[in-house]
Design an enzyme around this catalytic site. Structure first.
Site, PDB file in Angstrom:
ATOM      1  N   ARG A 228       0.867  -1.183   0.000  1.00 39.83           N
ATOM      2  CA  ARG A 228       0.000   0.000   0.000  1.00 39.83           C
ATOM      3  C   ARG A 228       0.906   1.235   0.000  1.00 39.83           C
ATOM      4  O   ARG A 228       1.927   1.273   0.676  1.00 39.83           O
ATOM      5  CB  ARG A 228      -0.899   0.031   1.247  1.00 39.83           C
ATOM      6  CG  ARG A 228      -2.058  -0.951   1.194  1.00 39.83           C
ATOM      7  CD  ARG A 228      -3.138  -0.563   0.178  1.00 39.83           C
ATOM      8  NE  ARG A 228      -4.222  -1.525   0.108  1.00 39.83           N
ATOM      9  CZ  ARG A 228      -4.281  -2.558  -0.732  1.00 39.83           C
ATOM     10  NH1 ARG A 228      -3.307  -2.777  -1.598  1.00 39.83           N
ATOM     11  NH2 ARG A 228      -5.315  -3.376  -0.727  1.00 39.83           N
ATOM     12  N   GLU A 257      -3.457   7.182  -4.177  1.00 39.64           N
ATOM     13  CA  GLU A 257      -3.417   6.668  -5.548  1.00 39.64           C
ATOM     14  C   GLU A 257      -4.701   6.920  -6.323  1.00 39.64           C
ATOM     15  O   GLU A 257      -4.699   6.875  -7.551  1.00 39.64           O
ATOM     16  CB  GLU A 257      -3.050   5.185  -5.574  1.00 39.64           C
ATOM     17  CG  GLU A 257      -4.116   4.256  -5.078  1.00 39.64           C
ATOM     18  CD  GLU A 257      -3.635   2.797  -5.085  1.00 39.64           C
ATOM     19  OE1 GLU A 257      -2.426   2.538  -5.055  1.00 39.64           O
ATOM     20  OE2 GLU A 257      -4.507   1.927  -5.103  1.00 39.64           O
ATOM     21  N   HIS A 298      -1.338   0.369  -9.539  1.00 44.53           N
ATOM     22  CA  HIS A 298      -1.932  -0.703  -8.718  1.00 44.53           C
ATOM     23  C   HIS A 298      -2.357  -1.859  -9.634  1.00 44.53           C
ATOM     24  O   HIS A 298      -3.537  -2.233  -9.688  1.00 44.53           O
ATOM     25  CB  HIS A 298      -3.118  -0.185  -7.912  1.00 44.53           C
ATOM     26  CG  HIS A 298      -3.412  -1.038  -6.714  1.00 44.53           C
ATOM     27  ND1 HIS A 298      -3.851  -0.554  -5.527  1.00 44.53           N
ATOM     28  CD2 HIS A 298      -3.306  -2.385  -6.529  1.00 44.53           C
ATOM     29  CE1 HIS A 298      -4.018  -1.539  -4.669  1.00 44.53           C
ATOM     30  NE2 HIS A 298      -3.688  -2.668  -5.258  1.00 44.53           N
TER      31      HIS A 298
HETATM   32  P1  NAD Z   1      -0.990 -11.344   4.656  1.00 40.88           P
HETATM   33  O1  NAD Z   1      -1.912 -10.858   5.696  1.00 40.88           O
HETATM   34  O2  NAD Z   1      -1.044 -12.761   4.232  1.00 40.88           O
HETATM   35  O3  NAD Z   1       0.514 -11.037   5.111  1.00 40.88           O
HETATM   36  C1  NAD Z   1       0.930  -9.824   5.668  1.00 40.88           C
HETATM   37  C2  NAD Z   1       2.147 -10.105   6.526  1.00 40.88           C
HETATM   38  O4  NAD Z   1       2.618  -8.833   6.993  1.00 40.88           O
HETATM   39  C3  NAD Z   1       1.866 -10.978   7.740  1.00 40.88           C
HETATM   40  O5  NAD Z   1       2.822 -12.009   7.859  1.00 40.88           O
HETATM   41  C4  NAD Z   1       1.952  -9.997   8.905  1.00 40.88           C
HETATM   42  O6  NAD Z   1       2.411 -10.582  10.106  1.00 40.88           O
HETATM   43  C5  NAD Z   1       2.968  -8.988   8.368  1.00 40.88           C
HETATM   44  N1  NAD Z   1       2.920  -7.711   9.078  1.00 40.88           N
HETATM   45  C6  NAD Z   1       1.844  -7.089   9.608  1.00 40.88           C
HETATM   46  N2  NAD Z   1       2.226  -5.945  10.224  1.00 40.88           N
HETATM   47  C7  NAD Z   1       3.573  -5.871  10.070  1.00 40.88           C
HETATM   48  C8  NAD Z   1       4.545  -4.922  10.500  1.00 40.88           C
HETATM   49  N3  NAD Z   1       4.207  -3.863  11.258  1.00 40.88           N
HETATM   50  N4  NAD Z   1       5.827  -5.148  10.162  1.00 40.88           N
HETATM   51  C9  NAD Z   1       6.184  -6.265   9.450  1.00 40.88           C
HETATM   52  N5  NAD Z   1       5.309  -7.185   9.034  1.00 40.88           N
HETATM   53  C10 NAD Z   1       4.017  -6.984   9.334  1.00 40.88           C
HETATM   54  O7  NAD Z   1      -1.218 -10.359   3.413  1.00 40.88           O
HETATM   55  P2  NAD Z   1      -0.875 -10.644   1.873  1.00 40.88           P
HETATM   56  O8  NAD Z   1      -1.998 -11.359   1.225  1.00 40.88           O
HETATM   57  O9  NAD Z   1       0.499 -11.190   1.775  1.00 40.88           O
HETATM   58  O10 NAD Z   1      -0.912  -9.164   1.295  1.00 40.88           O
HETATM   59  C11 NAD Z   1      -0.027  -8.168   1.763  1.00 40.88           C
HETATM   60  C12 NAD Z   1      -0.482  -6.817   1.245  1.00 40.88           C
HETATM   61  O11 NAD Z   1      -0.305  -6.765  -0.168  1.00 40.88           O
HETATM   62  C13 NAD Z   1      -1.990  -6.545   1.438  1.00 40.88           C
HETATM   63  O12 NAD Z   1      -2.285  -6.048   2.721  1.00 40.88           O
HETATM   64  C14 NAD Z   1      -2.266  -5.538   0.373  1.00 40.88           C
HETATM   65  O13 NAD Z   1      -2.075  -4.262   0.923  1.00 40.88           O
HETATM   66  C15 NAD Z   1      -1.193  -5.789  -0.674  1.00 40.88           C
HETATM   67  N6  NAD Z   1      -1.720  -6.260  -1.970  1.00 40.88           N
HETATM   68  C16 NAD Z   1      -1.418  -5.554  -3.070  1.00 40.88           C
HETATM   69  C17 NAD Z   1      -1.874  -5.969  -4.315  1.00 40.88           C
HETATM   70  C18 NAD Z   1      -1.546  -5.215  -5.574  1.00 40.88           C
HETATM   71  O14 NAD Z   1      -2.173  -5.437  -6.609  1.00 40.88           O
HETATM   72  N7  NAD Z   1      -0.570  -4.324  -5.561  1.00 40.88           N
HETATM   73  C19 NAD Z   1      -2.669  -7.116  -4.404  1.00 40.88           C
HETATM   74  C20 NAD Z   1      -2.957  -7.837  -3.237  1.00 40.88           C
HETATM   75  C21 NAD Z   1      -2.474  -7.392  -2.020  1.00 40.88           C
END
Ligand code: NAD
Length: 334
Positions: A228, A257, A298
């Site tokens: 994000r 964005e 995005h």
């Molecule tokens: P997820 O919940 O499976 O994994 C997130 C990880 O981040 C977890 O292991 C969690 O413990 C860790 N985390 C949380 N807070 C943290 C912190 N303060 N410091 C370090 N690590 C921390 O999520 P995911 O499915 O892997 O997705 C991650 C992110 O990717 C989503 O939240 C979303 O914002 C983004 N995303 C972007 C797109 C895109 O098209 N660009 C698509 C899907 C998801």
């Protein structure tokens, strides 16, 4: 059940019209949904909403739907929904987890390779008949260190691919799940050649990458953000790239964005955002002009396969909402 689908694109419309169950009364809108969206009174009795990540479901907009029981997000993240309001009003929120873990992880490497191998410059230099081997010299991934911030569903796929390239991997996560090489954030920043942000946006991760944390990175490091936009302080990144504190960056997400959407009229909240985001947008515009950065709109999730998975999962979520008490999956909020 009356469901309003917002931010609907043509291929989604075709898919949903063909597959939606008969007991659903669907209404489709191409605009996103936020507090400035006009909602005719005839739609305000809807029991369900389905939106994409670009809609903003705050209490002001949600309170317009007095019979609202379900929100079917067609995305993983739910930072665009006021979950407290939903909890208070017993609104069940579904998302579509794991639809695109590999999809987004592949994109991280598409960005790294495009930047690291200078693909865009190579293409334009050939078109302009002025290619120069010194200018086009790239870098390799083999033996380099990849720092992954957030080893969740997507981060773990990034780690797998990094291993495939023969990279060393360091991981920073607030949870220590899995047999990874967990280190502190400082150590990750100090030692990584590539830093990939894969954590969600939370109060703790807002501007996690800022002037101070960037100063810990190698001067040769690449920063990749597909999570994000608000996890990275845009101004600090601009300064860092301008003054060569790090080598390059690739962003699939930026702060504010919504301002970058291609069809200005679709951004119904443009005036509000302009006011709030003006300063950030100033730096995003400047960032876009730099040579050592790639910014995409995005788009990391956006493959044919992933979109189909999102729609199939949304239909599963809708079907399972009829029997909410029998072990329904994908509920962000019960
Ligand atoms: P997820 O919940 O499976 O994994 C997130 C990880 O981040 C977890 O292991 C969690 O413990 C860790 N985390 C949380 N807070 C943290 C912190 N303060 N410091 C370090 N690590 C921390 O999520 P995911 O499915 O892997 O997705 C991650 C992110 O990717 C989503 O939240 C979303 O914002 C983004 N995303 C972007 C797109 C895109 O098209 N660009 C698509 C899907 C998801």
């Amino acid at each position: 059940m009356k469901i309003l689908f917002y931010d609907i694109r043509d291929f989604e419309l075709d898919f949903l019209l063909e597959k939606i169950p008969n007991n659903i009364e669907p209404y489709f809108f191409k605009t996103l949904l936020d507090k400035n969206t006009y909602i005719d009174t005839k739609y305000q009795d809807a029991e369900a909403l389905s939106v994409f990540v670009s809609s903003q479901l705050d209490s002001e907009i949600l309170s317009k739907f007095k019979k609202l029981k379900y929100i079917f997000l067609r995305c993983v993240g739910f930072s665009n929904v006021d979950l407290n309001y939903c909890k208070e009003h017993s609104i069940h929120v579904f998302n579509t987890p794991n639809y695109g873990n590999s999809t987004v992880a592949e994109y991280v490497f598409a960005l790294i390779l495009t930047l690291g191998k200078k693909i865009i410059k190579a293409k334009t230099s050939l078109q302009n008949a002025d290619s120069d081997a010194v200018e086009l010299m790239g870098i390799e991934l083999l033996g380099k260190t990849m720092g992954v911030i957030g080893a969740g569903a997507i981060g773990r796929k990034v780690i797998n691919i990094a291993h495939g390239f023969g990279m060393n991997v360091l991981v920073y996560d607030i949870q220590k799940k899995g047999a990874y090489n967990f280190v502190s954030l400082d150590e990750l920043l100090e030692k990584s050649d590539f830093v990939s942000i894969n954590c969600p946006l939370t109060e703790q991760t807002y501007h996690l990458i800022n002037k101070e944390t960037i100063s810990k990175m190698k001067k040769t490091a690449f920063l990749i953000n597909v999570a994000r936009g608000e996890v990275v302080d845009t101004k600090a990144l601009y300064m860092a790239l301008m003054y060569k504190k790090i080598q390059a960056a690739a962003l699939d997400v930026v702060e504010c964005e919504q301002l970058l959407c291609s069809n200005w009229n679709k951004c119904s909240n443009t005036q509000d955002l302009k006011y709030i985001c003006l300063k950030k947008y100033f730096f995003i515009e400047k960032l876009m002009r730099l040579e050592n950065i790639i910014i995409t709109p995005h788009n990391a999730y956006n493959t044919k396969e992933a979109n189909e998975r999102i729609l199939n999962m949304t239909l599963e979520n809708i079907n399972s909402s009829f029997d909410i008490n029998s072990g329904t999956k994908n509920l962000v909020l019960i």
